[in-house]
Design an enzyme around this catalytic site. Sequence first.
Site, PDB file in Angstrom:
ATOM      1  N   HIS A 189     -18.837 -20.201 -30.928  1.00 52.38           N
ATOM      2  CA  HIS A 189     -17.390 -20.169 -31.139  1.00 52.38           C
ATOM      3  C   HIS A 189     -16.744 -21.555 -31.150  1.00 52.38           C
ATOM      4  CE1 HIS A 189     -17.951 -15.860 -30.721  1.00 52.38           C
ATOM      5  NE2 HIS A 189     -16.936 -15.823 -31.547  1.00 52.38           N
ATOM      6  N   ARG A 295      -8.707 -13.576 -33.808  1.00 47.05           N
ATOM      7  CA  ARG A 295      -9.546 -13.442 -32.600  1.00 47.05           C
ATOM      8  C   ARG A 295      -8.629 -13.564 -31.374  1.00 47.05           C
ATOM      9  NH1 ARG A 295     -13.435 -16.505 -35.901  1.00 47.05           N
ATOM     10  NH2 ARG A 295     -15.486 -15.548 -35.717  1.00 47.05           N
ATOM     11  N   ARG A 331      -7.937  -8.332 -34.090  1.00 44.68           N
ATOM     12  CA  ARG A 331      -9.074  -7.778 -33.342  1.00 44.68           C
ATOM     13  C   ARG A 331      -8.751  -7.755 -31.853  1.00 44.68           C
ATOM     14  NH1 ARG A 331     -14.715 -10.843 -33.505  1.00 44.68           N
ATOM     15  NH2 ARG A 331     -13.667 -12.233 -32.049  1.00 44.68           N
ATOM     16  N   GLU A 430     -20.966  -5.119 -36.555  1.00 45.01           N
ATOM     17  CA  GLU A 430     -21.729  -6.292 -36.125  1.00 45.01           C
ATOM     18  C   GLU A 430     -22.982  -5.950 -35.337  1.00 45.01           C
ATOM     19  OE1 GLU A 430     -18.954  -8.947 -34.217  1.00 45.01           O
ATOM     20  OE2 GLU A 430     -18.003  -7.366 -33.087  1.00 45.01           O
ATOM     21  N   ASN A 453     -21.819 -13.017 -37.957  1.00 39.36           N
ATOM     22  CA  ASN A 453     -22.306 -13.907 -36.897  1.00 39.36           C
ATOM     23  C   ASN A 453     -23.118 -13.116 -35.888  1.00 39.36           C
ATOM     24  OD1 ASN A 453     -20.643 -15.685 -38.206  1.00 39.36           O
ATOM     25  ND2 ASN A 453     -18.956 -15.458 -36.759  1.00 39.36           N
ATOM     26  N   ASP A 454     -22.593 -11.964 -35.524  1.00 39.98           N
ATOM     27  CA  ASP A 454     -23.323 -11.115 -34.582  1.00 39.98           C
ATOM     28  C   ASP A 454     -24.348 -10.242 -35.283  1.00 39.98           C
ATOM     29  OD1 ASP A 454     -22.452 -11.703 -31.942  1.00 39.98           O
ATOM     30  OD2 ASP A 454     -20.489 -10.955 -32.513  1.00 39.98           O
ATOM     31  N   ARG A 464     -27.439 -16.464 -31.189  1.00 43.16           N
ATOM     32  CA  ARG A 464     -26.711 -17.386 -32.070  1.00 43.16           C
ATOM     33  C   ARG A 464     -26.373 -18.716 -31.417  1.00 43.16           C
ATOM     34  NH1 ARG A 464     -20.974 -13.986 -32.593  1.00 43.16           N
ATOM     35  NH2 ARG A 464     -19.888 -15.912 -33.046  1.00 43.16           N
ATOM     36  N   CYS A 501     -15.820 -10.869 -42.108  1.00 44.19           N
ATOM     37  CA  CYS A 501     -15.086 -11.954 -41.462  1.00 44.19           C
ATOM     38  C   CYS A 501     -15.995 -12.906 -40.689  1.00 44.19           C
ATOM     39  CB  CYS A 501     -13.997 -11.397 -40.555  1.00 44.19           C
ATOM     40  SG  CYS A 501     -14.641 -10.329 -39.269  1.00 44.19           S
TER      41      CYS A 501
END
Length: 565
Positions: A189, A295, A331, A430, A453-454, A464, A501
Amino acid sequence: MHIIKGTPISPGIAIGKAIVKNTLQSEIHLEQNKNPNDEKQRFHEARLEAIEQIKGIYEQMLQTKGEEEAEIFMAHITMLEDVELIEGVESTIDELSCNAEWALHHIAKNFIAIFEAMDVEYMKERAMDIRDISSRVQRILSSDETHNIFELKEPAIIVAQDLTPSDTAQMDPNLVIGIINEDGGPTSHAAIIARMMGVPLIVYSNITSLVSSGQMIAFDGSTGDINLHPTKEFIEEYREKQLKLIEKKEQLEKLKGTKTITTDGFKVELAGNIGMPKDVKAVLEQDGEAVGLFRTEFLYMSRNDFPDEEEQFLAYKEVVEKMQGHPVVIRTLDIGGDKELDYLEIPKEMNPFLGCRAIRLCLSKPALWKVQIRALLRASVFGELRIMLPMITVMEELIAAKEIIEEAKEELRNEKITFNENVSVGMMMETPAAAVMADVFAKEVDFFSIGTNDLVQYTIAVDRMNTQVAHLYSPYHPAVLRLIKKIVDSAHEAGIWAGMCGEAAADKKLIPLWIGIGLDELSMSPPSLLETREQIQGLSKKEAEKLVDEVLSLKTAKMIEERLQ
Ligand code: PEP
Ligand code: MG
């Protein structure tokens, strides 16, 4: 030339003086000529804050584990109130006119040595407790140091061991020229935030031992090259590169106001990702057509307690109003993994990304989560607000989350507070479990947004954040691509839209695939928006569909990446 090669994470050229941020305990330095009263006050404030934090943990442990296990935290509070400890730190500060960190470090070391020398096991264990309370206070003290470091007076390159997401979010992008961090992969992040702010970033282990504060350095965030002692000529060369990037940006400006559409008429909604309300400015400046991911955890981070309903309501309302009727996907809280909240004591986990994260954490604290849902619902009347649930893996989670949303709606109705009765509720896609069950989930939500990403880390079992296995982390993996196709097909069969996203949404090599698969929306860091529009305007949907068939028949991530190159 002194060029070393790191992992390129966020593109751009950085040239400037370094500021090295060391965060390890062993890095505590003796600083003298300090004002003793100021330092004693800093110590007391940090000590009192530590006591408050521990009280919170005590209450939590009492409820979840019982009195015996909670008792240890009472003992920690007693230690923090211990006169000998307090007087020891105070007199060290007075004697040496030194910083609070050093005084505490010095006194704690003495206490630890005394306890460890004792024969009785019970006493030896007290040494651990001293370590524990002292590092808590040091953390609090160093977080105000961190703050100072980011209140830069002049532009600088930040060189750090473990920049956290909230550290990065607090930085002023006008003064931070670039970042070199020792930890984290391209989808950590801290990296995502840097990309969102358009700040170049490279990961290089050990960098803090190679650079000193004040040293002039230069790096290229798209190649990973770091020059530790750039010559005048080298800096000239990099300045030229910088100018070219600026020229390219100016060229892209011409695309503002044009549509994101392929040569054969397939239209994609091009959206921006944000972390704080202020980031909407960048989305609008780059002509984003929506906010595809807000986020919200960043509203909760970088502070000492939970934002209340009113504060959250105002933040969501601000974003929705600024987007003037364009969609805003918000989210709900996704804490856990690499995103921590100091004031929400989550027990340490072996595998935080597989632990009590995101919706799991929120469902375990329904009262807390409902505050956010109420704020979202209240803001829903000010524009096109959509609620998105993170990390839904099993149907029970979705059902439980929707129940809480219904409860919040009922409360608002009773209180005669208006909200959009038909507010869209969608879910992040995800986890592989959700992807495999996409046809079932599609009947229960209004939209999907794929969090690559996940999805990548969970599908190929690659953390990650872990630089050791970073070479295995690949959005080109055929398993990931097949899951993405399944998600989008399932959404369309059920008549709902599907977006993406995660960071892969802006990956130039993958965009033709996203068009071929038929993603309805792509959401990304604002600096990537116009470049992506330019690329899409040059693609044909028909050709892209053929490419999908070809690529999905390939066996390995490497083969796929090479084909897409
Ligand atoms: C993702 O997982 O792709 C995503 C967008 O969420 P985050 O990066 O915040 O986990
Ligand atoms: Mg995610």
